[in-house]
Design a protein around this motif. Structure first.
Motif, PDB file in Angstrom:
ATOM      1  N   ILE A  53       7.970   2.619  11.043  1.00  0.00           N
ATOM      2  CA  ILE A  53       8.648   3.694  10.841  1.00  0.00           C
ATOM      3  C   ILE A  53       9.519   3.684   9.368  1.00  0.00           C
ATOM      4  CG2 ILE A  53      10.129   5.292  11.718  1.00  0.00           C
ATOM      5  CD1 ILE A  53       8.996   4.945  14.423  1.00  0.00           C
ATOM      6  N   TRP A  54      10.431   2.467   9.709  1.00  0.00           N
ATOM      7  CA  TRP A  54      11.606   2.224   8.834  1.00  0.00           C
ATOM      8  C   TRP A  54      10.802   1.907   7.420  1.00  0.00           C
ATOM      9  CZ3 TRP A  54      16.117   4.024   8.590  1.00  0.00           C
ATOM     10  CH2 TRP A  54      16.897   4.414   9.730  1.00  0.00           C
ATOM     11  N   ALA A  55       9.582   1.070   7.427  1.00  0.00           N
ATOM     12  CA  ALA A  55       9.258   0.853   6.068  1.00  0.00           C
ATOM     13  C   ALA A  55       8.666   1.992   5.384  1.00  0.00           C
ATOM     14  CB  ALA A  55       7.834  -0.387   6.356  1.00  0.00           C
ATOM     15  N   ALA A  56       8.128   2.987   6.176  1.00  0.00           N
ATOM     16  CA  ALA A  56       7.449   4.101   5.581  1.00  0.00           C
ATOM     17  C   ALA A  56       8.767   5.274   4.804  1.00  0.00           C
ATOM     18  CB  ALA A  56       7.057   5.223   6.795  1.00  0.00           C
ATOM     19  N   ALA A  57       9.622   4.754   5.645  1.00  0.00           N
ATOM     20  CA  ALA A  57      11.102   5.699   4.893  1.00  0.00           C
ATOM     21  C   ALA A  57      11.543   4.826   3.683  1.00  0.00           C
ATOM     22  CB  ALA A  57      12.102   5.611   6.085  1.00  0.00           C
ATOM     23  N   LEU A  58      11.747   3.433   3.665  1.00  0.00           N
ATOM     24  CA  LEU A  58      12.003   2.758   2.790  1.00  0.00           C
ATOM     25  C   LEU A  58      11.045   2.949   1.424  1.00  0.00           C
ATOM     26  CD1 LEU A  58      13.987   0.391   1.741  1.00  0.00           C
ATOM     27  CD2 LEU A  58      12.126  -1.173   2.300  1.00  0.00           C
ATOM     28  N   ALA A  59       9.701   3.020   1.674  1.00  0.00           N
ATOM     29  CA  ALA A  59       9.076   3.231   0.370  1.00  0.00           C
ATOM     30  C   ALA A  59       8.972   4.742   0.123  1.00  0.00           C
ATOM     31  CB  ALA A  59       7.500   3.031   0.932  1.00  0.00           C
ATOM     32  N   GLY A  60       9.506   5.620   0.948  1.00  0.00           N
ATOM     33  CA  GLY A  60       9.566   7.082   0.276  1.00  0.00           C
ATOM     34  C   GLY A  60       8.665   7.891   0.805  1.00  0.00           C
ATOM     35  N   ALA A  61       7.782   7.669   1.793  1.00  0.00           N
ATOM     36  CA  ALA A  61       6.907   8.413   2.549  1.00  0.00           C
ATOM     37  C   ALA A  61       7.669   9.410   3.121  1.00  0.00           C
ATOM     38  CB  ALA A  61       6.163   7.579   3.598  1.00  0.00           C
ATOM     39  N   LYS A  62       7.064  10.630   3.611  1.00  0.00           N
ATOM     40  CA  LYS A  62       7.473  11.568   4.267  1.00  0.00           C
ATOM     41  C   LYS A  62       7.059  12.136   5.504  1.00  0.00           C
ATOM     42  CE  LYS A  62      10.441  12.480   0.843  1.00  0.00           C
ATOM     43  NZ  LYS A  62      11.786  12.161   1.107  1.00  0.00           N
ATOM     44  N   ALA A  63       6.262  11.269   5.774  1.00  0.00           N
ATOM     45  CA  ALA A  63       5.604  11.552   7.440  1.00  0.00           C
ATOM     46  C   ALA A  63       4.852  10.211   7.953  1.00  0.00           C
ATOM     47  CB  ALA A  63       4.582  12.630   7.435  1.00  0.00           C
TER      48      ALA A  63
ATOM     49  N   PHE B 226       0.713  -1.312  -0.095  1.00  0.00           N
ATOM     50  CA  PHE B 226       0.249  -0.061   0.059  1.00  0.00           C
ATOM     51  C   PHE B 226       0.735   1.390  -0.111  1.00  0.00           C
ATOM     52  CE2 PHE B 226      -4.510  -0.534  -0.226  1.00  0.00           C
ATOM     53  CZ  PHE B 226      -4.536  -2.079   0.248  1.00  0.00           C
ATOM     54  N   LEU B 227       1.915   1.207   0.653  1.00  0.00           N
ATOM     55  CA  LEU B 227       2.987   2.259   0.476  1.00  0.00           C
ATOM     56  C   LEU B 227       3.313   2.618  -0.739  1.00  0.00           C
ATOM     57  CD1 LEU B 227       5.346   1.784   3.629  1.00  0.00           C
ATOM     58  CD2 LEU B 227       4.111   3.827   3.210  1.00  0.00           C
ATOM     59  N   GLU B 228       3.757   1.452  -1.484  1.00  0.00           N
ATOM     60  CA  GLU B 228       4.180   1.774  -2.839  1.00  0.00           C
ATOM     61  C   GLU B 228       3.197   2.228  -3.837  1.00  0.00           C
ATOM     62  OE1 GLU B 228       7.597   0.102  -4.421  1.00  0.00           O
ATOM     63  OE2 GLU B 228       7.843   1.367  -2.823  1.00  0.00           O
ATOM     64  N   ARG B 229       2.033   1.756  -3.484  1.00  0.00           N
ATOM     65  CA  ARG B 229       1.000   2.150  -4.310  1.00  0.00           C
ATOM     66  C   ARG B 229       0.675   3.794  -4.360  1.00  0.00           C
ATOM     67  NH1 ARG B 229      -4.439  -1.773  -4.321  1.00  0.00           N
ATOM     68  NH2 ARG B 229      -5.705  -0.816  -5.914  1.00  0.00           N
ATOM     69  N   TYR B 230       0.653   4.132  -3.165  1.00  0.00           N
ATOM     70  CA  TYR B 230       0.364   5.779  -3.127  1.00  0.00           C
ATOM     71  C   TYR B 230       1.449   6.341  -3.297  1.00  0.00           C
ATOM     72  CZ  TYR B 230      -4.261   4.328  -1.933  1.00  0.00           C
ATOM     73  OH  TYR B 230      -5.519   3.650  -1.704  1.00  0.00           O
ATOM     74  N   VAL B 231       2.655   5.937  -3.112  1.00  0.00           N
ATOM     75  CA  VAL B 231       4.062   6.655  -3.794  1.00  0.00           C
ATOM     76  C   VAL B 231       3.732   6.860  -5.276  1.00  0.00           C
ATOM     77  CG1 VAL B 231       6.548   6.460  -4.042  1.00  0.00           C
ATOM     78  CG2 VAL B 231       5.389   6.033  -1.787  1.00  0.00           C
ATOM     79  N   VAL B 232       3.555   5.688  -5.720  1.00  0.00           N
ATOM     80  CA  VAL B 232       3.165   5.925  -7.261  1.00  0.00           C
ATOM     81  C   VAL B 232       2.362   6.937  -7.790  1.00  0.00           C
ATOM     82  CG1 VAL B 232       2.578   4.544  -9.543  1.00  0.00           C
ATOM     83  CG2 VAL B 232       4.077   3.536  -7.819  1.00  0.00           C
ATOM     84  N   LEU B 233       1.273   6.973  -6.940  1.00  0.00           N
ATOM     85  CA  LEU B 233       0.166   7.839  -7.023  1.00  0.00           C
ATOM     86  C   LEU B 233       0.539   9.230  -6.854  1.00  0.00           C
ATOM     87  CD1 LEU B 233      -2.977   8.248  -7.695  1.00  0.00           C
ATOM     88  CD2 LEU B 233      -3.523   7.965  -5.372  1.00  0.00           C
ATOM     89  N   GLY B 234       1.640   9.393  -5.842  1.00  0.00           N
ATOM     90  CA  GLY B 234       1.860  10.721  -5.627  1.00  0.00           C
ATOM     91  C   GLY B 234       2.898  11.154  -6.939  1.00  0.00           C
ATOM     92  N   GLU B 235       3.723  10.198  -7.256  1.00  0.00           N
ATOM     93  CA  GLU B 235       4.327  10.929  -8.401  1.00  0.00           C
ATOM     94  C   GLU B 235       3.644  11.036  -9.704  1.00  0.00           C
ATOM     95  OE1 GLU B 235       6.655   7.133  -8.767  1.00  0.00           O
ATOM     96  OE2 GLU B 235       8.250   7.494  -7.491  1.00  0.00           O
ATOM     97  N   GLU B 236       2.637  10.287  -9.826  1.00  0.00           N
ATOM     98  CA  GLU B 236       1.552  10.781 -10.971  1.00  0.00           C
ATOM     99  C   GLU B 236       0.816  12.256 -10.803  1.00  0.00           C
ATOM    100  OE1 GLU B 236      -1.602   7.752 -11.401  1.00  0.00           O
ATOM    101  OE2 GLU B 236      -0.173   6.255 -11.513  1.00  0.00           O
TER     102      GLU B 236
ATOM    103  N   PRO C 264       3.934  14.149  -1.731  1.00  0.00           N
ATOM    104  CA  PRO C 264       4.541  13.448  -0.610  1.00  0.00           C
ATOM    105  C   PRO C 264       3.467  12.509   0.094  1.00  0.00           C
ATOM    106  CG  PRO C 264       4.293  15.551   0.185  1.00  0.00           C
ATOM    107  CD  PRO C 264       4.141  15.595  -1.358  1.00  0.00           C
ATOM    108  N   VAL C 265       3.767  11.211   0.369  1.00  0.00           N
ATOM    109  CA  VAL C 265       3.008  10.478   1.197  1.00  0.00           C
ATOM    110  C   VAL C 265       3.030  10.558   2.628  1.00  0.00           C
ATOM    111  CG1 VAL C 265       2.571   7.719   1.528  1.00  0.00           C
ATOM    112  CG2 VAL C 265       2.895   8.838  -0.993  1.00  0.00           C
ATOM    113  N   TRP C 266       2.198  10.507   3.386  1.00  0.00           N
ATOM    114  CA  TRP C 266       2.037  10.403   4.728  1.00  0.00           C
ATOM    115  C   TRP C 266       1.430   9.201   5.396  1.00  0.00           C
ATOM    116  CZ3 TRP C 266       0.396  15.772   6.599  1.00  0.00           C
ATOM    117  CH2 TRP C 266       1.406  16.951   6.199  1.00  0.00           C
ATOM    118  N   ILE C 267       1.462   8.682   6.498  1.00  0.00           N
ATOM    119  CA  ILE C 267       0.770   7.524   7.199  1.00  0.00           C
ATOM    120  C   ILE C 267       0.381   7.763   8.278  1.00  0.00           C
ATOM    121  CG2 ILE C 267       1.112   5.085   7.547  1.00  0.00           C
ATOM    122  CD1 ILE C 267       3.844   5.241   5.875  1.00  0.00           C
TER     123      ILE C 267
END
Length: 446
Positions: A319-329, A262-272, A281-284
């Motif tokens: 926390i670390w999965a959020a950072a790895l996926a490229g989330a910002k919060a 799900f993190l990856e899914r919304y990081v891609v959406l954020g890029e779009e 940016p993606v937050w969680i």
């Protein structure tokens, strides 16, 4: 926040409009070129009068400062404050939260929960009523807030409705339109800080919310942030399938892959949805609570565990999965525990939920307090860097260790974030050993 299991929530922030010429109470603070990675908690606005955390202060103001001090000492740099409503937390408390946040280095999201600061969630048949109320009452109320607090250094965002989309049958396009009205109204006063809400979809209807998000803006750059929340750690109650839809459940072994998916899914959406080179940016909103579901059966009260406290490895992983996926919060739901219904209400209610947060009702810490603080300490030195870096390659795997390259656009240096995706076992690879759920960031050169 209403209780839900394994739901994805998407937070949409949008701000556009003319610069304000209205006076404000504090000097303006322009946003930095990049925000640090944000770590925060979801907190009720007036926890003292609510009876929650009363042990942390003799009145509402001292309680607010005690909470902000505690969050700061845990290593957090933000707080999501909910519950502003005339019956619960009046407007002056917004200033109290912002002032405490400024003193203690916390950025504040202000969220309304009652009129005139909350968009009513009504069925699509009442769309015209919602939009009229928004234009005539809610927009002016938030514009007043923006005039008063829009240049406060601690302000991060405005939230005029907490959740949209958790009931697909309700229909929410008119609520999104109302949100856009409020965002445009605020932006005529404050062009810096975005307007925020949460879009929710379950596993089986997430595509509906993705489509709704994509339709919010017809052009790139219309969104300020995408945030989803995912509460993974539960005790399913098969015999009470109406409490938790069993098809939404995942096994403990599936949790890491589902979370990252799900993190990856919304990081891609954020890029779009972002501008070229500037992804949205993606937050969680992550889990830091446990709960029991209480039901009356044959006149007796029966309590069953529903959600459980994440353990230390699971806190690190979130926390670390959020950072790895490229989330910002990442924010944690929730700081406070939830007071039970009054005895009079319990006599009328057939069932209710008993929730426990980072602190108990008397202000004492639950076991999550130290495990979350320890998890934050491991990543706290890197928050400025994590706020700047951009993904520079795909995710790679070496056993249970996941890795991804990031580049710092300021220095041009290249970094790798590593994550042990196992929640139960230490992992060893070319980078050495990582505890369960733990992560590491390593500079690898220009």
């Amino acid at each position: 926040m209403a209780r839900r299991l394994f739901f994805v929530a998407i937070v949409v922030l949008a701000a556009c409009g003319a610069a304000s010429t209205s006076p404000t109470t504090l000097e303006s603070e322009k946003p930095a070129a990049s925000q640090p990675f944000l770590i925060g908690a979801f907190v009720g606005a007036n926890v003292h009068d609510w009876g929650d955390l009363a042990g942390m202060g003799s009145d509402s103001i001292s309680c607010i400062h005690a909470i902000c001090d505690d969050l700061s000492k845990m290593g957090m740099n933000s707080v999501w404050v909910t519950g502003f409503a005339p019956f619960y937390a009046e407007e002056p408390l917004m200033g109290s939260w912002l002032d405490a946040g400024q003193i203690l280095g916390l950025k504040i999201v202000i969220e309304g929960s009652g009129e005139p600061w909350c968009i009513p969630r009504l069925p699509v048949e009442q769309a015209d009523e919602v939009l009229l109320k928004t234009r005539e009452e809610i927009v002016p109320a938030w514009q007043s807030i923006a005039r008063t607090y829009g240049k406060h250094p601690a302000l991060l965002a405005y939230s005029p409705v907490e959740e949209i989309g958790d009931n697909i049958e309700l229909g929410e396009n008119h609520t999104v339109r109302a949100l856009a009205e409020v965002g445009r109204g605020i932006a005529r006063i404050d062009t810096v800080h975005p307007t925020v809400t949460i879009h929710i979809a379950s596993w089986h209807s997430v595509a509906v919310e993705e489509a709704r998000l994509r339709n919010i803006s017809s052009s790139r750059g219309g969104l300020g942030a995408l945030v989803f929340d995912l509460y993974l750690f539960s005790h399913p109650i098969p015999e009470w399938s109406d409490v938790v839809d069993q098809k939404l459940s995942v096994t403990p072994e599936e949790i890491p892959s589902k979370y990252l998916d799900f993190l990856e899914r919304y990081v891609v959406l954020g890029e779009e949805r972002g501008e070229p080179g500037k992804p949205v940016p993606v937050w969680i909103m992550a889990q830091a609570y446990g709960s029991n579901w209480i039901r009356k059966i044959d006149g007796k009260i029966v309590s069953k565990p529903n959600s459980r406290f994440p353990n230390a490895a699971e806190m690190r992983f979130q926390i670390w999965a959020a950072a790895l996926a490229g989330a910002k919060a990442i924010y944690f739901f929730q700081y406070h525990s939830t007071p039970p219904p009054s005895e009079a209400n319990q006599a009328e209610l057939p069932e209710w939920e008993e929730g426990f947060g980072i602190r108990r009702l008397d202000g004492s810490p639950t076991e999550m307090h130290e495990s979350l603080a320890a998890a934050i300490r491991s990543i706290r030195p890197h928050l400025d860097l994590l706020g700047r870096v951009r993904i520079d390659g795909p995710m790679e795997r070496e056993g249970n260790i996941l890795s991804r390259k990031f580049r710092d656009p300021v220095s041009g240096k290249l970094y790798i974030i590593h994550l042990n995706s196992s929640l139960t076992e230490k992992a060893t690879g070319s980078i050495g050993a990582l505890a369960a759920g733990d992560g590491r960031i390593v500079e690898i050169g220009p």
